[in-house]
Design a protein around this motif. Structure first.
Motif, short mmCIF file in Angstrom:
data_model
loop_
_atom_site.label_atom_id
_atom_site.label_comp_id
_atom_site.label_asym_id
_atom_site.label_seq_id
_atom_site.Cartn_x
_atom_site.Cartn_y
_atom_site.Cartn_z
N ARG A 27 0.83 -1.21 0.00
CA ARG A 27 0.00 0.00 0.00
C ARG A 27 0.87 1.27 0.00
NH1 ARG A 27 -5.45 -0.28 2.32
NH2 ARG A 27 -6.47 -2.03 1.21
N SER A 28 2.08 1.15 0.54
CA SER A 28 2.96 2.33 0.66
C SER A 28 3.71 2.66 -0.63
CB SER A 28 3.98 2.10 1.78
OG SER A 28 3.33 1.91 3.02
N LEU A 29 3.63 1.75 -1.62
CA LEU A 29 4.29 2.02 -2.90
C LEU A 29 3.61 3.21 -3.59
CD1 LEU A 29 4.92 -1.46 -4.57
CD2 LEU A 29 6.65 0.19 -3.93
N GLU A 30 4.38 4.23 -3.88
CA GLU A 30 3.78 5.43 -4.48
C GLU A 30 3.94 5.45 -6.00
OE1 GLU A 30 5.31 8.87 -2.52
OE2 GLU A 30 4.42 8.32 -0.58
N ASN A 31 5.01 4.85 -6.48
CA ASN A 31 5.19 4.78 -7.94
C ASN A 31 5.98 3.53 -8.30
OD1 ASN A 31 8.11 5.47 -7.73
ND2 ASN A 31 7.30 7.45 -7.06
N PHE A 32 5.98 3.22 -9.58
CA PHE A 32 6.67 2.03 -10.07
C PHE A 32 7.90 2.48 -10.86
CE2 PHE A 32 2.33 0.86 -9.33
CZ PHE A 32 2.41 -0.39 -8.76
N SER A 33 9.07 2.31 -10.23
CA SER A 33 10.30 2.80 -10.85
C SER A 33 11.10 1.70 -11.56
CB SER A 33 11.19 3.46 -9.79
OG SER A 33 11.49 2.52 -8.76
N GLN A 34 10.80 0.43 -11.21
CA GLN A 34 11.60 -0.68 -11.77
C GLN A 34 10.85 -1.48 -12.83
OE1 GLN A 34 13.79 -3.16 -8.98
NE2 GLN A 34 13.45 -1.64 -7.38
N PHE A 35 9.53 -1.60 -12.68
CA PHE A 35 8.75 -2.44 -13.60
C PHE A 35 7.54 -1.68 -14.12
CE2 PHE A 35 11.09 -5.46 -11.02
CZ PHE A 35 11.41 -6.49 -11.91
N ASN A 36 7.16 -2.02 -15.36
CA ASN A 36 5.87 -1.55 -15.90
C ASN A 36 5.24 -2.70 -16.66
OD1 ASN A 36 6.66 -1.31 -18.88
ND2 ASN A 36 8.22 -0.04 -17.87
N MET A 37 4.01 -2.50 -17.11
CA MET A 37 3.25 -3.59 -17.73
C MET A 37 2.80 -3.21 -19.13
SD MET A 37 -0.11 -5.48 -16.11
CE MET A 37 -0.94 -3.92 -15.83
N ASP A 38 2.89 -4.18 -20.08
CA ASP A 38 2.41 -3.90 -21.43
C ASP A 38 1.00 -4.42 -21.61
OD1 ASP A 38 2.55 -6.65 -21.86
OD2 ASP A 38 4.36 -6.58 -23.10
N GLU A 39 0.47 -4.31 -22.81
CA GLU A 39 -0.93 -4.68 -23.07
C GLU A 39 -1.18 -6.18 -22.97
OE1 GLU A 39 1.34 -4.51 -26.95
OE2 GLU A 39 1.13 -3.25 -25.18
N GLU A 105 10.43 -8.86 -5.49
CA GLU A 105 10.13 -7.49 -5.91
C GLU A 105 8.71 -7.09 -5.52
OE1 GLU A 105 12.45 -5.70 -7.00
OE2 GLU A 105 13.96 -7.12 -7.71
N LEU A 106 8.60 -6.05 -4.70
CA LEU A 106 7.29 -5.53 -4.31
C LEU A 106 6.49 -5.05 -5.52
CD1 LEU A 106 8.06 -3.47 -1.07
CD2 LEU A 106 6.74 -5.59 -1.21
N GLU A 107 7.17 -4.44 -6.45
CA GLU A 107 6.48 -3.88 -7.62
C GLU A 107 5.80 -4.96 -8.45
OE1 GLU A 107 8.62 -1.09 -10.01
OE2 GLU A 107 9.37 0.02 -8.29
N ILE A 108 6.42 -6.13 -8.54
CA ILE A 108 5.80 -7.24 -9.30
C ILE A 108 4.51 -7.67 -8.62
CG2 ILE A 108 6.08 -9.69 -9.89
CD1 ILE A 108 8.99 -9.11 -10.55
N LEU A 109 4.54 -7.82 -7.29
CA LEU A 109 3.31 -8.17 -6.56
C LEU A 109 2.24 -7.10 -6.73
CD1 LEU A 109 4.66 -9.61 -3.17
CD2 LEU A 109 3.46 -10.88 -4.95
#
Length: 615
Positions: A27-39, A105-109
């Motif tokens: 919940r504390s993640l404010e932005n995604f700096s390491q991973f993003n998602m495609d279509e 990786e928190l961002e993946i979750l």
């Protein structure tokens, strides 16, 4: 609010119910700096490396793989969460009681939590998530406390989610796998593998029952002494004990002193009187710690012995009129006697573990450990100076090293000490979180024991031990002679009933094994008949656990075979038929062995109760 955000909040809300720390971090993640998602719901790292080469192709391939060979597995372990779709599908399989996933990786979750609804699976712990950066042995041990996971240790495999994880997280995967294998090894060792040792303990316990009933009642002792004092010292016999003795002597009247049987002769030489001396082992050599006469020194000491101890220990105590009490270990053989008021103590594997349990049961606030090295000294010594079996009671063995006291460097240890330490760490975690007990490790040497506060013995004494205590402490009450005889008669009647049940079970199993021998003797074997025999044997196998005399003698063998049975039962039907004869052969050998042990146990029991002289 968009649908993805709603899913994320719903998933993290469910996670809050089982893992507040991880839920809060997500919940504390404010932005995604390491991973993003495609279509295509593929996750891409900021260096353009993708988790999947082809999302749908890899998903279908994985689903087919786990459907063919793993569909009956009660638990599956994975490293890497990916987009989570694989686990959403696997959770639909009713055979899978849990899908355990480790993610670095928190961002993946967080991204996956925006894609799919995992709330139901997380709440009912069908999907168990671990953030590897917060991982510790306590949480892994808690995972293996699930009975179905414990029974799955022979089919354990850590699956890697995709080639991305294998490439970039290999060292972490290898380290995690090593930790999990160490826990599995600990589980196997903890279940025991020596029925002869168990038989000895059962025999000693039965022989010691009259002495137990004629002395103090353990549960009454706990009620009388619980929460009366704040500070306790556990005196063990590691090499570092010697340097702590002058300070212990100075403060002996300001603290309750609990000492191991091996420490008792050393304390006597230095005129340091323990309040309680405990003994756990069933071996003959342990009795020698009491083969002495210290005269008035022994007055006001209470000797607390596990009921499995060798008879000489009791003979030596009685010879010099020392006060003692026998207490059952939490073993099934003791439980079947229905003498619960005389139990239970001694879950751990060492007498120091036993002492720590007792201090917890007595609700002390602070526990001070000294002489608890659990490692060899720099000069290779295993025990304190003046140990009756010498400073080198244990030869240097096992090429094992562990973190040293103070956290700097490593010290050499051995497997048994490792097991003692792991028991300590489990108990310390429990007493700290559930009972609010603080444990200070003032050994000032040896191995680090996680969960303790490492402090010099002098500092802790000055901080905690302020006033003299009213010693000696009161002794436990005993039964009258008539009460003791009546209880002995009742115990005998109960045991005889249990032996009769065991004998009927042996007879029934042997009849089924005769049928199997007959089928094996045929040149042309009937698959349908063999399947029926297999079903009957598995039914009898499960029935063994319901016997009143199902105990530590059969428990270890039962657990090992239970794991073998699961290994067979998770095979698909075709492979089960291919392996049927091999499986039945192994079960035949197992039943022959366990039935022999049950028969020997019955003979040991009948002999012991005959010697009680009670009709």
């Amino acid at each position: 609010m968009d649908e993805a955000k709603e899913l994320f909040l719903k998933n993290t809300a469910a996670l809050f119910e089982v893992d507040q720390v991880l839920a809060y971090k997500l919940r504390s993640l404010e932005n995604f700096s390491q991973f993003n998602m495609d279509e295509d719901a593929n996750f891409i790292r900021n260096d353009n490396n993708k988790i999947y080469e082809n999302v749908n192709e890899e998903l279908n391939k994985s689903l087919e793989f786990f459907k063919n060979d793993f569909s009956k597995y009660p638990v599956l372990f994975f490293y890497g969460f990916g987009n989570g779709k694989l686990y959403k599908f696997l959770c639909k399989n009713k055979n899978h009681k849990a899908i355990v996933v480790f993610e670095d990786e928190l961002e993946i979750l967080a991204l996956a939590f925006h894609l799919f609804d995992f709330s139901k699976e997380i709440k009912n712990e069908k999907l168990i998530l671990f953030y590897t950066k917060d991982l510790n042995l306590a949480s892994l041990n808690a995972l293996f406390s699930f009975e179905f996971i414990k029974k799955s240790i022979k089919i354990y495999n850590l699956h890697i989610h995709s080639s991305f994880y294998a490439k970039y997280y290999y060292d972490k995967i290898e380290s995690l796998n090593k930790d999990l294998m160490e826990i599995i090894r600990f589980i196997v060792l903890n279940h025991g593998n020596d029925p002869i040792d168990s038989m000895t303990g059962i025999e000693h316990t039965l022989n010691n029952i009259p002495n137990m009933l004629s002395h103090g009642i353990f549960q009454e002792f706990l009620k009388a002494r619980r929460a009366k004092l704040e500070n306790a010292i556990v005196v063990s016999t590691g090499p570092s004990l010697t340097k702590q003795l002058p300070l212990l002597k100075k403060y002996q009247n300001k603290v309750a002193i609990f000492c191991a049987d091996s420490s008792y002769p050393i304390l006597a030489k230095h005129n340091i009187k323990p309040d309680y001396v405990l003994s756990l082992e069933r071996v003959v050599l342990t009795s020698e710690f009491f083969n002495n006469d210290f005269g008035d020194f022994d007055k006001d000491i209470l000797f607390i012995l596990a009921s499995v101890v060798y008879k000489k220990s009791i003979e030596y105590l009685e010879k010099n009129h020392r006060r003692y009490m026998l207490v059952h270990r939490p073993l099934n053989s003791a439980g079947s006697l229905k003498l619960d008021e005389y139990g239970y103590l001694g879950v751990g594997m060492s007498v120091a573990n036993m002492i720590y349990e007792l201090i917890g049961a007595l609700r002390f606030k602070n526990v001070i450990l000294i002489g608890q090295d659990l490692a060899y000294a720099d000069d290779g010594k295993s025990h304190a100076v003046e140990h009756i079996f010498g400073e080198q009671g244990d030869e240097v063995r096992d090429n094992l090293y562990t973190l040293a006291y103070g956290g700097k460097g490593e010290v050499r240890t051995q497997l048994s000490w490792q097991l003692f330490r792991q028991h300590f760490e489990k108990d310390i975690f429990f007493t700290k979180t559930k009972l609010g007990i603080t444990t200070y490790n003032c050994t000032e040497g040896g191995a680090r024991i996680e969960g303790t506060i490492e402090k010099p013995f002098k500092e802790v004494c000055e901080e905690l031990l302020k006033s003299d205590l009213q010693k000696p402490f009161e002794f436990p009450k005993t039964l009258s002679l008539n009460e003791m005889r009546e209880k002995l008669k009742k115990t005998k009647k109960n045991i005889e009933k249990n032996v009769s049940e065991s004998e009927n079970y042996i007879k029934k199993c042997k009849n089924e094994l005769k049928k199997l021998d007959y089928e094996f003797s045929k040149e042309q074997k009937n698959l349908q008949t063999l399947r029926k025999i297999k079903d009957n044997l598995l039914k009898f196998f499960k029935e063994l656990k319901t016997l009143k005399l199902f105990n530590e003698l059969s428990q270890a063998m039962y657990f090992h075979n239970e794991c073998e049975v699961m290994k067979y039962e998770v095979l698909n039907s075709l492979k089960q038929d291919e392996k049927l004869i091999d499986f039945l052969s192994s079960q035949n050998l197992w039943f022959l062995q366990i039935l022999d042990y049950l028969k020997a146990q019955n003979e040991t029991i009948n002999k012991a109760i005959k010697e009680w002289g009670i009709k």
